[in-house]
Design a protein around this motif. Structure first.
Motif, PDB file in Angstrom:
ATOM      1  N   ILE A 175       0.829  -1.218   0.000  1.00  0.00           N
ATOM      2  CA  ILE A 175       0.000   0.000   0.000  1.00  0.00           C
ATOM      3  C   ILE A 175       0.860   1.264   0.000  1.00  0.00           C
ATOM      4  CG2 ILE A 175      -1.955  -1.121   1.095  1.00  0.00           C
ATOM      5  CD1 ILE A 175      -1.085   0.038   3.761  1.00  0.00           C
ATOM      6  N   GLY A 176       2.158   1.088  -0.240  1.00  0.00           N
ATOM      7  CA  GLY A 176       3.027   2.254  -0.405  1.00  0.00           C
ATOM      8  C   GLY A 176       3.684   2.751   0.851  1.00  0.00           C
ATOM      9  N   LEU A 177       3.643   1.979   1.951  1.00  0.00           N
ATOM     10  CA  LEU A 177       4.288   2.391   3.196  1.00  0.00           C
ATOM     11  C   LEU A 177       5.654   1.725   3.332  1.00  0.00           C
ATOM     12  CD1 LEU A 177       1.357   2.307   5.790  1.00  0.00           C
ATOM     13  CD2 LEU A 177       2.209   4.240   4.462  1.00  0.00           C
ATOM     14  N   ARG A 178       6.584   2.421   3.967  1.00  0.00           N
ATOM     15  CA  ARG A 178       7.935   1.896   4.177  1.00  0.00           C
ATOM     16  C   ARG A 178       8.014   1.247   5.559  1.00  0.00           C
ATOM     17  NH1 ARG A 178      12.284   3.996   6.802  1.00  0.00           N
ATOM     18  NH2 ARG A 178      11.160   5.963   7.089  1.00  0.00           N
ATOM     19  N   PRO A 179       8.341  -0.055   5.619  1.00  0.00           N
ATOM     20  CA  PRO A 179       8.510  -0.692   6.926  1.00  0.00           C
ATOM     21  C   PRO A 179       9.633  -0.019   7.720  1.00  0.00           C
ATOM     22  CG  PRO A 179       8.349  -2.333   5.178  1.00  0.00           C
ATOM     23  CD  PRO A 179       8.497  -1.007   4.506  1.00  0.00           C
ATOM     24  N   ILE A 180       9.405   0.157   9.044  1.00  0.00           N
ATOM     25  CA  ILE A 180      10.386   0.846   9.893  1.00  0.00           C
ATOM     26  C   ILE A 180      10.933  -0.122  10.937  1.00  0.00           C
ATOM     27  CG2 ILE A 180      10.769   2.790  11.454  1.00  0.00           C
ATOM     28  CD1 ILE A 180       8.414   4.196  10.019  1.00  0.00           C
ATOM     29  N   ASN A 181      10.103  -0.498  11.859  1.00  0.00           N
ATOM     30  CA  ASN A 181      10.413  -1.539  12.841  1.00  0.00           C
ATOM     31  C   ASN A 181       9.095  -2.146  13.282  1.00  0.00           C
ATOM     32  OD1 ASN A 181       9.388   0.088  15.090  1.00  0.00           O
ATOM     33  ND2 ASN A 181      11.271   1.293  14.860  1.00  0.00           N
ATOM     34  N   ALA A 182       9.174  -3.169  14.089  1.00  0.00           N
ATOM     35  CA  ALA A 182       7.962  -3.912  14.432  1.00  0.00           C
ATOM     36  C   ALA A 182       6.915  -3.031  15.091  1.00  0.00           C
ATOM     37  CB  ALA A 182       8.316  -5.095  15.332  1.00  0.00           C
ATOM     38  N   LEU A 183       7.313  -2.177  16.045  1.00  0.00           N
ATOM     39  CA  LEU A 183       6.334  -1.350  16.750  1.00  0.00           C
ATOM     40  C   LEU A 183       5.674  -0.345  15.818  1.00  0.00           C
ATOM     41  CD1 LEU A 183       8.278  -0.727  20.091  1.00  0.00           C
ATOM     42  CD2 LEU A 183       6.273  -2.197  19.759  1.00  0.00           C
ATOM     43  N   ALA A 184       6.484   0.349  15.013  1.00  0.00           N
ATOM     44  CA  ALA A 184       5.911   1.323  14.076  1.00  0.00           C
ATOM     45  C   ALA A 184       5.054   0.635  13.036  1.00  0.00           C
ATOM     46  CB  ALA A 184       7.030   2.116  13.411  1.00  0.00           C
ATOM     47  N   ASP A 185       5.479  -0.531  12.571  1.00  0.00           N
ATOM     48  CA  ASP A 185       4.715  -1.253  11.545  1.00  0.00           C
ATOM     49  C   ASP A 185       3.387  -1.755  12.111  1.00  0.00           C
ATOM     50  OD1 ASP A 185       6.881  -0.757   9.980  1.00  0.00           O
ATOM     51  OD2 ASP A 185       7.609  -2.824   9.906  1.00  0.00           O
ATOM     52  N   ILE A 186       3.357  -2.131  13.367  1.00  0.00           N
ATOM     53  CA  ILE A 186       2.104  -2.584  13.986  1.00  0.00           C
ATOM     54  C   ILE A 186       1.089  -1.449  14.026  1.00  0.00           C
ATOM     55  CG2 ILE A 186       1.080  -3.244  16.207  1.00  0.00           C
ATOM     56  CD1 ILE A 186       3.569  -5.025  16.642  1.00  0.00           C
ATOM     57  N   THR A 187       1.521  -0.249  14.434  1.00  0.00           N
ATOM     58  CA  THR A 187       0.577   0.878  14.489  1.00  0.00           C
ATOM     59  C   THR A 187       0.095   1.247  13.095  1.00  0.00           C
ATOM     60  OG1 THR A 187       2.411   2.475  14.424  1.00  0.00           O
ATOM     61  CG2 THR A 187       1.610   1.782  16.592  1.00  0.00           C
ATOM     62  N   ASN A 188       0.968   1.185  12.087  1.00  0.00           N
ATOM     63  CA  ASN A 188       0.544   1.479  10.716  1.00  0.00           C
ATOM     64  C   ASN A 188      -0.453   0.435  10.222  1.00  0.00           C
ATOM     65  OD1 ASN A 188       1.999   3.852  10.301  1.00  0.00           O
ATOM     66  ND2 ASN A 188       3.840   2.754   9.677  1.00  0.00           N
ATOM     67  N   LEU A 189      -0.205  -0.824  10.569  1.00  0.00           N
ATOM     68  CA  LEU A 189      -1.114  -1.896  10.151  1.00  0.00           C
ATOM     69  C   LEU A 189      -2.502  -1.669  10.730  1.00  0.00           C
ATOM     70  CD1 LEU A 189      -1.388  -4.804   8.826  1.00  0.00           C
ATOM     71  CD2 LEU A 189      -1.057  -5.649  11.158  1.00  0.00           C
ATOM     72  N   LEU A 216       2.584  -8.719  21.511  1.00  0.00           N
ATOM     73  CA  LEU A 216       2.911  -9.976  22.178  1.00  0.00           C
ATOM     74  C   LEU A 216       3.299 -11.050  21.169  1.00  0.00           C
ATOM     75  CD1 LEU A 216       0.155 -10.175  24.956  1.00  0.00           C
ATOM     76  CD2 LEU A 216       2.547  -9.484  25.193  1.00  0.00           C
ATOM     77  N   GLU A 217       2.680 -11.010  19.975  1.00  0.00           N
ATOM     78  CA  GLU A 217       2.980 -12.010  18.959  1.00  0.00           C
ATOM     79  C   GLU A 217       4.332 -11.767  18.292  1.00  0.00           C
ATOM     80  OE1 GLU A 217       1.291 -13.275  14.526  1.00  0.00           O
ATOM     81  OE2 GLU A 217      -0.044 -12.289  15.950  1.00  0.00           O
ATOM     82  N   LEU A 218       4.668 -10.478  18.046  1.00  0.00           N
ATOM     83  CA  LEU A 218       5.853 -10.176  17.245  1.00  0.00           C
ATOM     84  C   LEU A 218       7.057  -9.696  18.061  1.00  0.00           C
ATOM     85  CD1 LEU A 218       4.115  -8.263  14.301  1.00  0.00           C
ATOM     86  CD2 LEU A 218       4.561 -10.704  14.531  1.00  0.00           C
ATOM     87  N   CYS A 219       6.836  -9.192  19.269  1.00  0.00           N
ATOM     88  CA  CYS A 219       7.936  -8.577  20.021  1.00  0.00           C
ATOM     89  C   CYS A 219       8.133  -9.205  21.409  1.00  0.00           C
ATOM     90  CB  CYS A 219       7.687  -7.070  20.186  1.00  0.00           C
ATOM     91  SG  CYS A 219       7.388  -6.178  18.655  1.00  0.00           S
ATOM     92  N   SER A 220       7.453 -10.301  21.688  1.00  0.00           N
ATOM     93  CA  SER A 220       7.464 -10.855  23.036  1.00  0.00           C
ATOM     94  C   SER A 220       8.794 -11.518  23.381  1.00  0.00           C
ATOM     95  CB  SER A 220       6.328 -11.871  23.176  1.00  0.00           C
ATOM     96  OG  SER A 220       6.303 -12.429  24.464  1.00  0.00           O
ATOM     97  N   THR A 221       9.152 -11.429  24.658  1.00  0.00           N
ATOM     98  CA  THR A 221      10.309 -12.149  25.208  1.00  0.00           C
ATOM     99  C   THR A 221       9.853 -12.882  26.467  1.00  0.00           C
ATOM    100  OG1 THR A 221      11.048 -10.374  26.688  1.00  0.00           O
ATOM    101  CG2 THR A 221      11.807 -10.282  24.393  1.00  0.00           C
ATOM    102  N   ASP A 222      10.765 -13.565  27.100  1.00  0.00           N
ATOM    103  CA  ASP A 222      10.412 -14.278  28.335  1.00  0.00           C
ATOM    104  C   ASP A 222      10.029 -13.315  29.447  1.00  0.00           C
ATOM    105  OD1 ASP A 222      10.922 -16.642  27.075  1.00  0.00           O
ATOM    106  OD2 ASP A 222      12.996 -16.801  27.800  1.00  0.00           O
TER     107      ASP A 222
END
Length: 802
Positions: free
Chosen positions: A242-256, A383-389
């Motif tokens: 859709i023409g957006l540039r991926p940045i990092n997981a957190l920024a991409d989640i909010t854009n999604l 939680l799905e994409l950035c989770s750790t122990d």
């Protein structure tokens, strides 16, 4: 708004084809602007298997490959260094258009260093899928030969682009589009319930609302112990489509989430926050911050700011700041999910010039009840994409109150047929409304409809009728012819309309070009032409150069004349028939015919004369004659106003006060102040001042030539008159001697000198007699001549010169 087909099908259960979905969208009011379907672009490209790759006998850098293709075994000469036996590649047969190279392969095999090559194996750059041009595409895994290349490359996902109307912000989320398509019956909306994620500790970041009018509701939560980094391939692919540039997981989640549910969010690095997060008014320079667009802004007190104890963190609903942004080192985040007032958001964006995805949605009206859903969806994805122990989730803090949903609407069932002609049963109406998210209850001939929070555009029963008709299909409305109206005679054109029409014809026939200019002008320009009257200054001008109503049409014609001269058009001869505006309680607006032309000297071997005041007077008289003005009765006087050149201008009037037209040369001082070079001739005729035609006579265009069958007779007269007598007065007297026979009077000679008494002048006049019914006899001519002499003598005291 763009979205790939796979994203739509994540929300919509359907087996419909792309064409059927596009048609359903169009009929439901979602106007599609473009469909980017890779299957069409790469339709000729397929998967091929390289069976052998041997060195070319006459070229060190070329290989002769034996390739198994959908067209059978082919020999292809390839220069790619990675071409080898056992690889799967993308094959382009002969005649295929290569988009990255912008040319088509020959339709016949081509010899390369003596070896025929049957087609081509392509690189990523040649397919416009990247910049890699060092080698051909090496497909991962094993593929069946002949498989469409878009499938093997993962490009079989069409992207739809459609225009979102301002009243439908829910269409700015893919789920809103899927909901409307489900209502059309082309598919079923998948549930995708957003299950709440329970918090395990209290939210350490407090939320305060100091300006509830701008931000009435604000939800937030903290997630600790996460790892931020690149988002997974599926998320990056969804955004790039859709023409957006991926940045990092957190920024991409909010854009999604912003594109998926029309729910803009913002994520802060908790380590960079100082105290509570609050929505408040801006404080000017004290709040200056650097936004995510790398520009600095100082929010005024009319802008909503999200800040903490130390500084401004961003502009609410518009854009966040860099200081509190997340990076790959971020481990603890605070998620903001708020609702911002559309009007304040729009005003802030306009004042700052920021155009962001969040602003685009908030200014149209995001669902005010979606704050918690946005928090839940963001929590699930983080939680799905950035989770750790060590990841743990806080409770949700909700400050303020959600704006009230639209009031219930009473819908009489008969209203649908009355307004649209559609005869639908109750069950179908209820199905459509409930599939769209409305709730319809009630019995009898009426429904009580509750409006969902994301449909703030629905406030009356006509809105519901439109929704029912839209989803049922506007194409299903019965086409009915309107009843034939009673035959009425068209109203005839008014006198002023006819005058304007005839004036345009006359001026076009004399070589003038029509213009259409502004009815406004600059105040300083109006002052050069007498100034504008009280009440004619504009309260809201379209520009500072057009701030008053014009007192004359000369202003823009003169500047247009110079603009043409600057571009090499020496004398375009311009005219305009349009209104001017004066301070006159009885008639503040007047219709004028205005023309301008330059005083030019053409270079010609035979020699030419420069046009002068008499040429422009002739142009004005031609217009007056064409519109039926009493030109024979007009008086010429040197009484033009101060913007005309004294001695080279005059007026045409009826009686002592009724000025019909002004003509002549424009004053050099006026031209200088307007920046006009050279000398300019002009006229301005006030069509309103021309007497109305006699009742019942109407207004007809005068013929330019007298086409009488009988030959005219011309006689010359030389009158001896006092020098104070004007030739115009003498001519008018002669013309009035016999209006039926005298067709024209003109001066051919003026003499003062030897043989003429002092203080007198000899004026030679030619009289044209035009017989209508019979040839004139000598007696008829003599009788008219005597009338002319008697009339001139009586009116001017002039005598026939012996």
């Amino acid at each position: 708004m763009k979205f790939p087909l796979s994203w739509l099908k994540y929300h919509l259960e359907t087996d419909a084809s792309l064409e059927a979905l596009a048609e359903a969208m169009t009929m439901a009011g979602l106007e599609i602007e473009d469909i980017d379907n890779p299957a069409e672009k790469y339709g000729e490209f397929t998967v091929a298997y390289v069976k052998a790759a041997e060195k070319h006998p006459d070229a060190d850098k070329l290989r002769v490959c034996t390739v198994d293709t959908k067209d059978g075994e082919k020999t292809i000469v390839c220069g790619a260094p990675n071409a080898r036996a056992g690889m799967y590649a993308v094959y382009a047969p002969l005649g295929t258009y290569i988009p990255g190279l912008d040319f088509s392969l020959d339709k016949k095999p081509r010899k390369i260093r003596g070896v025929e090559s049957h087609g081509m194996m392509c690189s990523a750059k040649e397919l416009e899928l990247g910049e890699d041009h060092d080698g051909i595409i090496d497909l991962d895994g094993e593929w069946e030969v002949g498989t469409p290349a878009v499938v093997a490359l993962g490009q079989d996902d069409p992207v739809l682009d459609f225009e979102v109307t301002p009243n439908r912000p829910d269409w700015l989320g893919v789920r809103g589009i899927a909901r409307d398509l489900a209502a059309t019956g082309i598919g079923t909306l998948k549930p995708h319930d957003l299950a709440p994620v329970e918090g395990t500790f209290a939210n350490p970041v407090a939320i305060e609302l100091e300006w509830p009018e701008a931000c009435p509701v604000f939800a937030g939560r903290v997630i600790r112990g996460i790892k931020n980094g690149p988002s997974p391939a599926w998320l990056q692919k969804a955004l790039t489509s859709i023409g957006l540039r991926p940045i990092n997981a957190l920024a991409d989640i909010t854009n999604l989430i912003s594109y998926d549910r029309c729910r803009p969010l913002h994520v802060y690095d908790v380590a960079k926050l100082d105290g509570p997060v609050r929505a408040r008014r801006g404080k000017g320079e004290a709040d200056r911050f650097e936004a995510l667009d790398n520009a600095e802004y100082a929010p005024s007190d009319t802008m909503c700011v999200i800040g903490d104890n130390a500084r401004a963190l961003g502009l609410g609903g518009v854009m966040g700041g860099t200081l509190s942004g997340c990076s790959e080192e971020t481990t603890d985040v605070f998620i903001e999910s708020a609702w911002f007032d559309p009007m304040i958001t729009r005003a802030t964006a306009k004042a700052t010039g920021i155009d962001s995805d969040a602003k685009y949605r908030f200014e149209r009206g995001v669902d005010p009840a979606s704050c918690l859903d946005g928090i839940h969806q963001a929590t699930q994805l983080i939680l799905e994409l950035c989770s750790t122990d060590a990841t743990e989730v806080s409770e949700i803090t909700l400050a303020g109150e959600t704006p009230a949903a639209p009031a219930n609407i009473e819908l009489p069932l008969g209203e649908v047929k009355r307004l649209t002609g559609l005869d639908l049963d109750r069950a179908e109406m209820v199905r459509i409304l409930e599939t769209l998210g409305f709730t319809a209850t009630g019995e009898g001939d009426s429904l009580t409809v509750s409006v969902p929070s994301w449909r703030m555009d629905c406030s009356q029963k006509a809105d519901l009728v439109e929704e029912i008709a839209r989803i049922h299909g506007f194409d299903k409305l019965e086409a009915l012819s309107l009843p034939r109206p009673p035959v009425r005679r068209e109203a005839p054109a008014t006198v002023m309309q006819l005058r304007a029409r005839y004036a345009r014809r006359a001026l076009a026939g004399r070589g003038f070009n029509e213009t259409v200019t502004w009815s406004f002008c600059e105040k300083s320009q109006a002052a050069l032409f007498g100034g504008q009257g009280p009440g004619l200054e504009l309260d809201n001008p379209i520009s500072s150069e057009l701030d008053v109503m014009r007192p004359t049409a000369l202003i823009h014609l003169l500047t247009a004349l110079q603009a043409n001269a600057d571009r090499g058009q020496a004398d375009p001869r311009l005219f305009e028939v349009a209104p001017i505006y004066l301070d006159d309680s009885e008639k503040g607006q007047r219709l004028v015919a205005t023309g301008v032309r330059r005083v030019t000297q053409d270079r010609h071997w035979a020699g030419t004369r420069q046009p002068d005041v008499f040429d422009i007077k002739a142009d004005a008289l031609a217009v007056l004659d064409a519109i039926g003005a009493p030109t024979a009765s007009l008086q010429t006087a040197a009484e033009a106003r101060e913007w005309w050149h004294p001695g080279r201008s005059g007026v045409l009037r009826l009686g002592p006060k009724n000025v019909i037209a002004e003509f002549g040369e424009i004053h050099p001082g006026i031209l200088k102040q307007l920046g006009i070079d050279g000398r300019v001739l002009a006229f301005e005729i006030v069509l309103d001042n021309v007497p109305q035609p006699k009742k019942g006579s109407g207004l007809k265009a005068r013929p330019q030539l007298d086409r009488a069958d009988l030959t005219p007779v011309r006689r010359d007269f030389a009158f001896l008159a006092e020098a104070t007598v004007s030739a115009e007065t003498l001519m008018r007297a002669a013309r009035g001697a016999d209006k039926a026979l005298i067709a024209d009077v003109s001066v051919f000679d003026v003499y003062a000198g030897q043989g003429v008494p002092d203080g007198h002048v000899s004026i030679g006049v030619e009289i044209t007699l035009q017989p209508r019914d019979k040839t004139l006899t000598d007696e008829d001519i003599e009788a008219v001549s005597n009338k002319v002499v008697a009339k001139v003598t009586g009116a001017t005291g002039a005598t026939l010169r012996s």
